[in-house]
Design an enzyme around this catalytic site. Structure first.
Site, short mmCIF file in Angstrom:
data_model
loop_
_atom_site.label_atom_id
_atom_site.label_comp_id
_atom_site.label_asym_id
_atom_site.label_seq_id
_atom_site.Cartn_x
_atom_site.Cartn_y
_atom_site.Cartn_z
N ASP A 84 0.82 -1.21 0.00
CA ASP A 84 0.00 0.00 0.00
C ASP A 84 0.86 1.27 0.00
OD1 ASP A 84 -2.37 1.32 -0.02
OD2 ASP A 84 -2.72 1.19 2.14
C1 LIG Z 1 4.06 -6.98 -11.88
C2 LIG Z 1 3.42 -6.72 -10.58
C3 LIG Z 1 2.94 -7.86 -9.80
C4 LIG Z 1 3.30 -5.44 -10.17
C5 LIG Z 1 2.75 -4.96 -8.89
C6 LIG Z 1 2.57 -3.46 -8.97
C7 LIG Z 1 2.02 -2.87 -7.70
C8 LIG Z 1 2.98 -2.26 -6.75
C9 LIG Z 1 0.70 -2.91 -7.47
C10 LIG Z 1 0.04 -2.34 -6.28
C11 LIG Z 1 -1.32 -1.84 -6.69
C12 LIG Z 1 -2.17 -1.27 -5.63
C13 LIG Z 1 -3.58 -1.15 -6.01
C14 LIG Z 1 -1.70 -0.86 -4.42
C15 LIG Z 1 -2.47 -0.21 -3.37
O1 LIG Z 1 -1.84 1.00 -3.01
P1 LIG Z 1 -2.16 2.41 -3.69
O2 LIG Z 1 -1.20 2.60 -4.75
O3 LIG Z 1 -3.59 2.46 -3.96
O4 LIG Z 1 -1.74 3.42 -2.59
P2 LIG Z 1 -2.47 4.66 -1.95
O5 LIG Z 1 -3.01 4.07 -0.69
O6 LIG Z 1 -1.33 5.60 -1.74
O7 LIG Z 1 -3.53 5.23 -2.83
#
Ligand SMILES: CC(C)=CCC/C(C)=C/CC/C(C)=C/COP(=O)(O)OP(=O)(O)O
Length: 305
Positions: A84
């Site tokens: 996250d």
């Molecule tokens: C190839 C592969 C498996 C890649 C993975 C890429 C990756 C890091 C995906 C995470 C996506 C996600 C929805 C994270 C949640 O945090 P957020 O980004 O929504 O964070 P926030 O809480 O700051 O909005």
């Protein structure tokens, strides 16, 4: 920034393709599966360079000294991560959201490499939840392209480093090309034994329990089981984590200072130790991972006994 895992180069030994067995679907619940497709040519190419598993299993770096204080005999077999804080990381730097996700991929690569070095067998990552479909279309499309790019670019590494890739979640909702790539990668790496990366995409704990119940209901309808046969063990055979020898994470890490499990692996986390890190996922590195593992090794796990 180019994507690549930074493993030290390992000599290649050519070995037999793990694809000798045909795809196999149980006919009575075939409707629950997306159709599987033959291997794409780039993956066949990568497979011709796959080394023998035994060679990797004996590599000297696997027996290297662990960081001070970390005990090999108390290492978690399965670590799950809620990655996250990628968007917040980008916003804090006045960067577009996509840069946060790209930095998140780099962080994941670092953690995979550390898991391999320190002898953790399975890492599950929550890459896209069933509810993430409701994010802005442009963001969803970017994430889909990022999954495709990330997996394509690391395909060679998975073979060279003897890494098994498994994908859990409702893949039928993903773009067709990505579905194919994931299914092919899973099939092609299924005999790899050093480490398993489980990527949860279009996944939620609710989804997993519901699909397992549907499978059991179908088996009961077909007369293969009685409703009274259903127990914990039968249920676990139908959960998507049936792809691993270690279906219950020992440790769950969530980054970004949020204290929730957000519908991840609800069944499987029953006795998992939880660790909440303040860092945003792109900043989560070796030092914090070590902190989480040291905390885990201090815990007394009693499983209700
Ligand atoms: C190839 C592969 C498996 C890649 C993975 C890429 C990756 C890091 C995906 C995470 C996506 C996600 C929805 C994270 C949640 O945090 P957020 O980004 O929504 O964070 P926030 O809480 O700051 O909005």
């Amino acid at each position: 920034m180019p994507f690549s895992l930074h493993f030290s180069p390992t000599p290649l030994i050519t070995g037999p393709s793990p694809l000798s067995k045909p795809f196999f679907l149980l006919p009575y619940y075939h409707t629950l599966h997306a159709p599987k497709s033959p291997l794409c040519s780039s993956m066949e190419h990568a497979l011709t360079h796959q080394g023998k598993q035994e060679a990797f299993d004996r590599r000297p770096e696997d027996s290297q000294t662990l960081p001070l204080g970390l005990r090999r005999d108390a290492m978690p077999s399965h670590v799950a991560v809620i990655m996250d804080g990628n968007r917040r990381w980008a916003r804090l730097r006045d960067l577009p959201v996509r840069s946060g996700y790209e930095a998140g991929v780099e962080s994941l690569r670092k953690i995979v490499e550390i898991c391999c070095k320190w002898g953790i067998k399975v890492l599950s990552v929550f890459a896209f939840s069933s509810d993430n479909w409701f994010r802005p279309k442009v963001e969803v499309e970017f994430l889909m392209s990022l999954f495709e790019r990330g997996m394509q670019e690391d395909t060679g590494i998975f073979f060279r480093e003897n890494i098994r890739i498994s994908v859990i979640g409702d893949l039928t909702k993903l773009p067709k090309a990505l579905q194919e790539l994931m299914v092919n990668l899973e099939e092609a790496t299924k005999n790899n034994t050093r480490f398993q990366l489980i990527v949860a995409v279009s996944y939620s704990g609710h989804y997993d329990v519901v699909q397992a119940c549907q499978r059991l209901a179908l088996k009961a309808k077909c007369g293969l089981i009685e409703p009274s046969d259903i127990n914990v063990s039968l249920m676990e055979q139908e959960l998507e984590t049936n792809c691993t020898e270690f279906p219950h994470p020992d440790l769950l890490i969530r980054t970004s200072g949020e204290f929730r499990i957000s519908n991840f692996m609800l069944w499987q986390l029953a006795y998992t130790e939880l660790f909440f890190a303040q860092s945003l996922w792109p900043d989560f590195g070796e030092a914090e991972f070590l902190k989480a593992l040291l905390a885990f090794q201090q815990r007394q796990r009693r499983y209700g006994v």
